[in-house]
Design a protein around this motif. Structure first.
Motif, PDB file in Angstrom:
ATOM      1  N   VAL A 113     -13.840  17.702  63.103  1.00  0.00           N
ATOM      2  CA  VAL A 113     -13.217  16.415  63.432  1.00  0.00           C
ATOM      3  C   VAL A 113     -13.973  15.732  64.571  1.00  0.00           C
ATOM      4  O   VAL A 113     -14.235  14.537  64.530  1.00  0.00           O
ATOM      5  N   CYS A 145      -1.092   9.466  60.107  1.00  0.00           N
ATOM      6  CA  CYS A 145      -2.463   9.857  59.783  1.00  0.00           C
ATOM      7  C   CYS A 145      -2.644  11.360  60.013  1.00  0.00           C
ATOM      8  O   CYS A 145      -3.273  12.050  59.203  1.00  0.00           O
ATOM      9  N   SER A 146      -2.110  11.843  61.118  1.00  0.00           N
ATOM     10  CA  SER A 146      -2.220  13.274  61.415  1.00  0.00           C
ATOM     11  C   SER A 146      -1.466  14.119  60.399  1.00  0.00           C
ATOM     12  O   SER A 146      -1.956  15.139  59.933  1.00  0.00           O
ATOM     13  N   LYS A 182      -0.588  13.326  57.262  1.00  0.00           N
ATOM     14  CA  LYS A 182      -1.212  13.274  55.935  1.00  0.00           C
ATOM     15  C   LYS A 182      -2.536  14.049  55.891  1.00  0.00           C
ATOM     16  O   LYS A 182      -2.912  14.571  54.842  1.00  0.00           O
ATOM     17  N   TYR A 183      -3.203  14.096  57.024  1.00  0.00           N
ATOM     18  CA  TYR A 183      -4.470  14.841  57.109  1.00  0.00           C
ATOM     19  C   TYR A 183      -4.223  16.299  56.712  1.00  0.00           C
ATOM     20  O   TYR A 183      -5.000  16.897  55.971  1.00  0.00           O
ATOM     21  N   HIS A 184      -3.129  16.843  57.217  1.00  0.00           N
ATOM     22  CA  HIS A 184      -2.823  18.245  56.934  1.00  0.00           C
ATOM     23  C   HIS A 184      -2.254  18.460  55.538  1.00  0.00           C
ATOM     24  O   HIS A 184      -2.322  19.556  54.989  1.00  0.00           O
ATOM     25  N   ARG A 236      -9.293  12.908  54.039  1.00  0.00           N
ATOM     26  CA  ARG A 236      -9.167  13.428  55.395  1.00  0.00           C
ATOM     27  C   ARG A 236     -10.095  12.684  56.357  1.00  0.00           C
ATOM     28  O   ARG A 236      -9.732  12.434  57.516  1.00  0.00           O
ATOM     29  N   ASP A 237     -11.272  12.311  55.868  1.00  0.00           N
ATOM     30  CA  ASP A 237     -12.198  11.526  56.677  1.00  0.00           C
ATOM     31  C   ASP A 237     -11.576  10.186  57.039  1.00  0.00           C
ATOM     32  O   ASP A 237     -11.688   9.710  58.171  1.00  0.00           O
ATOM     33  N   CYS A 271      -8.459   9.519  57.205  1.00  0.00           N
ATOM     34  CA  CYS A 271      -7.344   9.733  58.157  1.00  0.00           C
ATOM     35  C   CYS A 271      -7.879   9.643  59.588  1.00  0.00           C
ATOM     36  O   CYS A 271      -7.257   9.024  60.452  1.00  0.00           O
ATOM     37  N   ILE A 272      -9.014  10.275  59.818  1.00  0.00           N
ATOM     38  CA  ILE A 272      -9.610  10.276  61.158  1.00  0.00           C
ATOM     39  C   ILE A 272      -9.990   8.856  61.551  1.00  0.00           C
ATOM     40  O   ILE A 272      -9.742   8.397  62.674  1.00  0.00           O
ATOM     41  N   LYS A 289      -6.862   6.564  62.004  1.00  0.00           N
ATOM     42  CA  LYS A 289      -6.150   6.969  63.218  1.00  0.00           C
ATOM     43  C   LYS A 289      -6.866   6.431  64.460  1.00  0.00           C
ATOM     44  O   LYS A 289      -6.225   6.000  65.423  1.00  0.00           O
ATOM     45  N   MET A 342      -5.848  16.110  65.700  1.00  0.00           N
ATOM     46  CA  MET A 342      -5.200  15.938  64.413  1.00  0.00           C
ATOM     47  C   MET A 342      -3.815  16.589  64.466  1.00  0.00           C
ATOM     48  O   MET A 342      -3.144  16.689  63.452  1.00  0.00           O
TER      49      MET A 342
END
Lengths: 145, 145, 145, 145, 145, 145
Positions: B56, D45-46, D48-50, D58-59, D61-62, D65, D113
């Motif tokens: 990350v 975002c955090s 949903k990332y998980h 996931r990218d 999401c970062i 966020k 995250m």
């Protein structure tokens, strides 16, 4: 045969154009039209400013012209730095001056309400556009059709 | 007597510098430091990317570097178009190439995670900065004190 | 030995400074100069506004000053939140008030055409800068040379 | 009689609230909801990332966020600098620390995250919101109805 | 006689087009090309993503695609709200759905790395462009020459 | 039992609401309040413009109103494209026209200093908000408490 095919056949930059597409993650998508469209707005702001005697409208002309001229500068700078390569400068050594002049005109267009400055800016962009499309081998069909 | 006073006394651009301040509504405030500071961030992003194995964090290095490198390009372009005038180009004809090279390096720094590119970018900005301060007659006291 | 080395040798924040560089993915690059440079523009806009009787130019002074003052606020806020840490606040408990006062002054500078407000803003930033460089152990050489 | 009327009747800041409306050309429109809404995005975002194992998702999401957390910081900074006045600080001296903590948490939320950080950020904004609405004499009806 | 003259002669929207130019201080400058150019970038990002196995490059494809797709949405929204007028909707009632579909596709193009989505987006913009130029009486000469 | 629970129990869109949260990486966070808050600023700018005879203040009213109205348009467009789905349009076919009208009003609010336009804009947003919360099953507690 289309005009673009003819130009592509004799274009010394054909191989370079393909390479260009991979030089910048921006996916090689460059169009002087982006700068010219915003420059058209700049010119219109100056024209409309003189056509109106509404104080608020005239204030907004100044404001919008400022924003659009800034976008013209940005699009031109990106074209200069990201599209043109050393082989292009060898073929067209006047490119640096053309871009320098055009972006300075965009700055002048922020300061002036004289439509002539806006027209000069459009002309400067057209000069660059002519060279640009020589290096590309012509305009894409979707644009001209 | 300070170094800046000596330079100012013999600066052939002294009169021009004053004129510059009135050429752009931006009030004649130009500093290569703006570009260099963002370039320092770009270099740090590359360095930290290699110092970490957190997926990350490394992703964010790429993201932040992209933004900062774009700011470097913007500050350099503004300096090139808005500060430098024809008399400067007569004295330092290499300016166009220096700016073209530096802004291209900022683009390279977006694409590469190699700190050397970030260092090359800092060096390119320093080259421009040296010329810039020759035309200004030295750095202002508030910056160096 | 350079001045910065002397200061670094006696700097109680030396260890913290290193840690700072890793606290924010922004790679620990902080400079009060970013805020001060934009504040110089803000002051110049006010000064030039009074030096001109051109309605369009004066309008643009208001417009550009608005943008630059907003940038001053942003740079100051980032410095306050991202750079300064609890140990700094223990050493310099006045920091919150200094930043609050400075950012409020940037807001006042948007509203006022009085150059004194612009000067007060520069002075407020200088106050912060003095503390900032105490915590850093002095200015970097590239900035002062 | 509505709840807001009751609160307004006993609100020691009533006169100040009216004055506030004229302090910033921003027309006195302040809502902690602006920060809280973006903070909700940050938290999502955090989360949903998980919940995903799609590398591209996931990218993003970062990336998203990062943008939303920056907006949280901006809205909080504006509230701190533009809304709160010295009389408020006398009544609630903890305000500087609350804002400092909240904006630092938004920075942490960019780096992490962990949904807990996002939740902590929401809680920090709620703390500020409680004080904010005490100074305003309650929420406006359009918001609660 | 040019193609544009022919179209203009039979264009039921001729009078409206002139009026349009005065409806928005943006000086009546509208071009679907602005959206289409950015959509071309979006498609290229997806294509290049699959052509590369460089992790950093692929990350940047996602990042740049996100920005460009956002610009596509913006240009389309502006065209929908600022250019098209009630008489246009009477003639082409499908316009709302076309814009809704196109902007949703731009959103999908952010989420997906599938080039087909980028191609669908280009096609959706072309549909809108056809209608747009019918209402304008054809493309301007500077664009097609 | 709270009002929101009652609405949620009979909400035909309950299942869809959950799905919505996963449709856009924006984590399904949508609030008409974002548009309405900026629209409140737009109205205040118009009101204060008339309450003042300070030329600079009035200029800034025009400037700030322009920015805030643009944000209103953006928030509305995002709601239209990213939140509403085909099932919503079947239930509320007037949505396209409501958004089209509201965003056009935001454009009018840029051009006009008449507070009535600002009020009409608020009313248009409220119309959309009513439908929005019907599809969501009511406002979240944090907003209304």
């Amino acid at each position: 045969m289309r005009l673009t095919d003819l130009i592509a056949a004799v274009n010394p930059f054909a191989r370079l154009s393909t390479a260009d597409a991979h030089c910048d993650l921006f996916c090689g998508v460059y169009y002087p039209e982006q700068a010219r469209i915003e420059a058209e707005s700049v010119l219109n702001c100056s024209v409309k400013y003189h056509d109106s005697d509404d104080e608020v409208f005239r204030d907004r002309c100044i404001l919008v012209k400022e924003e659009r001229a800034e976008l013209v500068k940005h699009h031109l700078w990106v074209l200069w730095t990201d599209y043109f390569k050393p082989p292009h400068l060898e073929e067209y050594p006047e490119l640096h001056e053309l871009f320098w002049k055009a972006t300075k005109l965009a700055g002048d267009a922020k300061k002036s309400m004289d439509p002539q400055v806006g027209q000069d800016l459009l002309d400067a962009i057209d000069e660059i556009s002519v060279i640009f499309y020589k290096t590309k081998g012509g305009k894409p069909e979707w644009l001209t059709s």
